[in-house]
Design an enzyme around this catalytic site. Sequence first.
Site, PDB file in Angstrom:
ATOM      1  N   CYS A  24       0.844  -1.199   0.000  1.00  0.00           N
ATOM      2  CA  CYS A  24       0.000   0.000   0.000  1.00  0.00           C
ATOM      3  C   CYS A  24       0.874   1.243   0.000  1.00  0.00           C
ATOM      4  O   CYS A  24       2.107   1.171   0.060  1.00  0.00           O
ATOM      5  CB  CYS A  24      -0.940   0.008   1.202  1.00  0.00           C
ATOM      6  SG  CYS A  24      -0.077   0.148   2.783  1.00  0.00           S
ATOM      7  N   CYS A  27       3.514   1.697   2.731  1.00  0.00           N
ATOM      8  CA  CYS A  27       4.796   1.025   2.493  1.00  0.00           C
ATOM      9  C   CYS A  27       5.717   1.930   1.674  1.00  0.00           C
ATOM     10  O   CYS A  27       6.912   2.065   1.968  1.00  0.00           O
ATOM     11  CB  CYS A  27       4.585  -0.289   1.756  1.00  0.00           C
ATOM     12  SG  CYS A  27       3.444  -1.435   2.545  1.00  0.00           S
ATOM     13  N   ASP A 449      11.449  24.687 -33.169  1.00  0.00           N
ATOM     14  CA  ASP A 449      12.644  25.061 -33.905  1.00  0.00           C
ATOM     15  C   ASP A 449      12.364  24.738 -35.375  1.00  0.00           C
ATOM     16  O   ASP A 449      11.613  23.813 -35.673  1.00  0.00           O
ATOM     17  CB  ASP A 449      13.844  24.264 -33.393  1.00  0.00           C
ATOM     18  CG  ASP A 449      15.098  24.582 -34.166  1.00  0.00           C
ATOM     19  OD1 ASP A 449      15.438  25.764 -34.262  1.00  0.00           O
ATOM     20  OD2 ASP A 449      15.721  23.638 -34.690  1.00  0.00           O
ATOM     21  N   ASP A 650      15.888  19.677 -31.749  1.00  0.00           N
ATOM     22  CA  ASP A 650      16.575  18.440 -32.092  1.00  0.00           C
ATOM     23  C   ASP A 650      17.229  17.782 -30.886  1.00  0.00           C
ATOM     24  O   ASP A 650      17.803  16.709 -31.003  1.00  0.00           O
ATOM     25  CB  ASP A 650      17.608  18.671 -33.196  1.00  0.00           C
ATOM     26  CG  ASP A 650      18.706  19.649 -32.772  1.00  0.00           C
ATOM     27  OD1 ASP A 650      18.809  19.949 -31.569  1.00  0.00           O
ATOM     28  OD2 ASP A 650      19.457  20.105 -33.653  1.00  0.00           O
ATOM     29  N   ASP A 654      19.640  22.637 -29.478  1.00  0.00           N
ATOM     30  CA  ASP A 654      18.669  23.452 -28.746  1.00  0.00           C
ATOM     31  C   ASP A 654      18.611  23.101 -27.262  1.00  0.00           C
ATOM     32  O   ASP A 654      17.624  23.394 -26.593  1.00  0.00           O
ATOM     33  CB  ASP A 654      17.276  23.271 -29.366  1.00  0.00           C
ATOM     34  CG  ASP A 654      17.247  23.685 -30.823  1.00  0.00           C
ATOM     35  OD1 ASP A 654      17.714  24.784 -31.127  1.00  0.00           O
ATOM     36  OD2 ASP A 654      16.777  22.896 -31.658  1.00  0.00           O
TER      37      ASP A 654
END
Length: 777
Positions: A24, A27, A449, A650, A654
């Site tokens: 759960c 935990c 771009d 790319d 960038d």
Amino acid sequence: MKLESNASPRATAEIFLPVAGMTCASCVNRIERFLKKTPGVENATVNLATEIATIRYLPEVAGRAELAGAIEAAGYDLKAAPAGESGATRSLREAAEADAAERSGRANRLLLEAAVSIGVAVAIMIAMFWPQTSVPMTDVNRVILLPATFIQLWAGRRFYAAAWRAGRHGGLTMDTLVAIGTTAAWAYSVGVTLFPEAIHEAGLNPDTYFDSSTIILGLILLGRWLEARAKTQAAGAIRRLIGHQATSARLVRGADAADEVIGLEQVRPGDLLRVRPGDRIPVDGVVTEGASAVDEAMLTGEAMPVVKAPGDDVIGATLNTTGSFVFRATRVGADTALARIVALVEHAQGSKAPIQRLADRVSEIFVPAVLVIAVATFIVWFAFGAEPRLTLALTAFIGVVIVACPCAMGLATPTAIMAGTGRGAEAGILFRGGESLEMAHRVSVVVFDKTGTLTSGLPEVVAIEAADGVDPLELLDLAASLERGSEHPLGAAIVARANRDELGFRASTDFEAITGRGVTGTVDGRRVVVGTASLLAELGIATDGLDRPANVLAGTGRTIAWVAIDGRAAGVLAIADPIKPAAAAAVRELEQAGIEVWMITGDSVSAAETVAAAAGIDRARVMAEILPGEKAAAIERLQAGGRVVAMVGDGINDAPALARADVGIAIGSGADVAIEAAGVTLVGGDPRGVAAAIALSRATMATVRENLFWAFAYNILLIPVAMGVLVPIGLTLNPALAAAAMAMSSVAVVTNSLRLRRFDARPAAASGVIGSLVVEP
């Protein structure tokens, strides 16, 4: 005296540790808390659905042993075969098969225990409600005692063991609630069975609850089995990807020797491998001989096969169709595109979305609060309830601790992320983690771009204008000789054009690249400059004689590279980068979803506006002549006012802008995709993948919110009912029904997440349906 340290920041490492015994959200929180307290650990997230702990740490301070010790100190164990490291010693397929076998074994044990428990419970109920004309109930109870005790100790041992582990370290989990609730029912029943006279003398009701204790265990175990099956289905995307991997390769031994079939693990970089029609390509490489069409749909989502010829890259696990070819292996093992994608998907599925923090904060105090509520409920009913007070008090106590188990809260987010990221991976959309997946659905501005994103990224020289007295071929020869030292796409276009005429091979020296402006150097003793008009102006080189033809070419959307020789403008090269066929559709899909689309480029205004017009981007949203270092600042300006900005580039040139954006989206193709550069990576080159990624994010986050709503609503509604607030109108929550409701809540959350498997995340499917679920035909 002031001392300054020049020490560089310490490098961190990341490790994935598979954890056993979690049930759960409590935990999860406990393990995370212990890991974060470990010296050297910078961050730790634990995923309940994948059962993986993702830990970022300082290797010189902590190691695997210390991290494993922290998990064990929290009361949990590590699994024997770490899923995150299996690729180092085993193939992806072997690791997946081993994981599937381990999951199947656990599921089968759960099913066996559930079936036996429910079967015994049904038998007990039949015995308890059988007409007692001949056999007194006290004797029936003595008969029932043995099978009920067997179930309590055999099927319930996993709850006792987990509760004991947590309790030894001061923790409380779902297993604690199950252990307390079923033990209370079983222990009281044992007392009634063994000491009936004492019960009568005390004025207590002699009813037994063996049926409740056994059916509760059976239903919870059944729910865990259903949950395990659903989680396995949610994680199925990785197995489906790995299922495409070849199992062997055909090694080319030589012209006179027959090919040798070898295992995938024996392939080494540099090996020549043959691929026949219908074969899976075994590893990544470059075609050296022959040609064929390759189906890359399993990685890119693109349905049309891609023609491959000598010099082209091929990706391991993709399917060769008709032709035969030989390629040289470049990446093998964990370095292949498939292995990297699988690793990225595993990382994303093991991550935690920010929205999960609410459930984490609640679950941290949830179990202790439930126990307090349960004890208070028992006291109130026993002290002030109507007869039989003990029966009502015990029933309410058991109902509260059973119905409140916080499984659904812990599974609400991770199961949806597993399903969403897995579905995306099958369509070539890779999310680095839950944070990127969550942020993408909030995007309001997308910045593309230009080169390689909206355009093909493969520019070519389409016109050469030389100044009076300059030979066009010599102009191209000198420019290409200089550009051979450049990595810029425009330089590559000039070199490619020169190669056709066997030009551009002169010796060059003093090469210098001026970022975003051009290159300079000396070729055969002549000073050569190739770059923008502004670079020539900065160097004091006049361009008067070429301004008119350059402007005409630029007006048609061509990119202009100026060439100066020995301080004089010698000519211009017109370079075209064709727009991608899907660019206009990508822009249209985003704008239909209410998302602003911008374009940013270092190219000239006229070239940028030409591409923008073809793609359908408003001229007012075009940022041209922006240097790479200035792109991040441009993104920051767009973020003003709280807008959420996604940058599409790319993934390499960038990188600053991708990092500055709220969501960085790297767009590439095949093995060269830059998966480390952004929060989202599109394996294919289709710009419509941006809309598809946002659509998938919106669908996933909608599912997460639905899951969290029902997880919280379930507890808010049923805990008061289990406490007995509806008793005055004759309604109570039987403990067995509480167990069924608890189990089904977890199953419902996981099943709801599995709906994402029907989402069509292919780029071509995003048109007009961003934010909608699309069911594949």
